[in-house]
Write an enzyme that holds these catalytic residues in place. Structure first.
Site, PDB file in Angstrom:
ATOM      1  N   ASP A 214      44.622  42.817  35.762  1.00  0.00           N
ATOM      2  CA  ASP A 214      43.303  42.512  35.194  1.00  0.00           C
ATOM      3  C   ASP A 214      42.391  42.022  36.317  1.00  0.00           C
ATOM      4  OD1 ASP A 214      43.253  39.343  35.211  1.00  0.00           O
ATOM      5  OD2 ASP A 214      45.250  39.958  34.549  1.00  0.00           O
ATOM      6  N   ASP A 216      40.791  39.087  36.267  1.00  0.00           N
ATOM      7  CA  ASP A 216      40.558  37.665  36.087  1.00  0.00           C
ATOM      8  C   ASP A 216      39.202  37.497  35.368  1.00  0.00           C
ATOM      9  OD1 ASP A 216      42.020  35.208  36.541  1.00  0.00           O
ATOM     10  OD2 ASP A 216      40.369  34.578  37.813  1.00  0.00           O
TER      11      ASP A 216
END
Length: 297
Positions: A214, A216
């Site tokens: 991902d 973040d």
């Protein structure tokens, strides 16, 4: 030349390594407590009757019962040392702190920033002091093999980058995420410290395959990191991770030369406490980690 025993510490989503021969799960006792799980031993066939010895440890335990802060890192590394492991590949899920490192990307980390605070970080301490260098915390030879494996398997990767290690288990605040970006960090995770420090003390060569799951929370389209999204990318990355490990084991081969950087001999110049002043109880606990140098005394 010594026998290669390739250790793999598998993070979230990578709990086992199929395709080994003569495999077994075995409990390894350590003076530091219980490791995350039993160790998975096996041999990877290379052809022509040759094999590479492999030892796999699920970092969070099978079924993921251990959080990043509750993992017994000292027991894990001690168990790997007792199993004869010479080199460790850490497979870790991370968040990206850079636009050019999207989910699904692999980063072959070369630096760490350790911001953890609730973990035992050394095998040494009061009664037996040692200081090892962490200036270059990963093994470049392992990194070379991992890079070649990514190339051979057409896996998108970046060689080099700083892994920011946070305590967790919560994900970052937006302010924290932006702070780490301002420091130039590439990825963020919760597990590779003190793991890398302990591997260095145990004279085991160590390298990280950081799998981006991902962006973040700094990224405008990823403001809220959700476990379901992370797991989906983890499942996609798991096959690539196993392909990399298999390729590294194959290219390493059944025998290895000593570390060119002396990473398997760092304790030669690290022990400070004189033999007469060493705590006998701690010396006994260090029988595996520091046995090479202690047996020379």
């Amino acid at each position: 030349m010594t026998k290669t025993v390739l250790g793999v510490i598998g993070g979230s989503g990578v709990y086992e390594f199929p395709g080994l021969r003569n495999e077994r799960w075995e409990r390894v006792e350590t003076p530091w407590g219980e490791p995350s799980d039993e160790l998975h031993f096996g041999e990877l066939p290379l052809g022509d009757g040759k094999t590479v010895q492999m030892v796999f440890l699920p970092r969070h335990g099978r079924g993921h019962p251990h959080s990043p802060s509750s993992i017994n890192y000292r027991a894990n590394i001690d168990a790997m040392k007792r199993a004869g492991v010479t080199d460790i590949i850490s497979v870790s899920a991370v968040g990206s702190l850079k636009e050019e490192l999207p989910p699904g990307h692999f980063v072959i980390v070369d630096q760490f920033i350790d911001r953890t605070f609730a973990r035992e970080k050394s095998f040494f301490g009061e009664g037996f002091v040692a200081h090892v260098s962490m200036a270059n915390p990963v093994c470049p030879r392992l990194g070379d093999h991992i890079e070649a494996a990514c190339q051979d398997n057409n896996i998108a990767y970046t060689r080099g980058g700083t892994y920011m290690v946070m305590e967790g288990p919560q994900f970052s605040t937006l302010a924290e995420s932006n702070l780490y970006r301002s420091w130039g960090c590439s990825v963020i995770g919760m597990t590779n410290m003190p793991e890398a420090k302990l591997a260095r003390e145990a004279e085991i060569c160590y390298a990280t395959v950081a799998m981006v799951t991902d962006y973040d929370c700094w990224h405008p389209t990823h403001a809220h990191v959700e476990v379901s999204d992370v797991i989906r990318v983890l499942e996609e990355n798991a096959g690539h991770a196993r392909a990399v490990i298999r390729a590294v084991a194959t290219s390493f081969g059944p025998e290895r030369e000593p570390s060119p950087q002396g990473l398997d001999r760092v304790l030669d110049t690290a022990l400070i406490t004189s033999p007469a002043k060493r705590d006998p109880a701690l010396v006994k606990k260090l029988d595996a980690v520091a046995g090479r140098v202690l047996n020379q005394a």
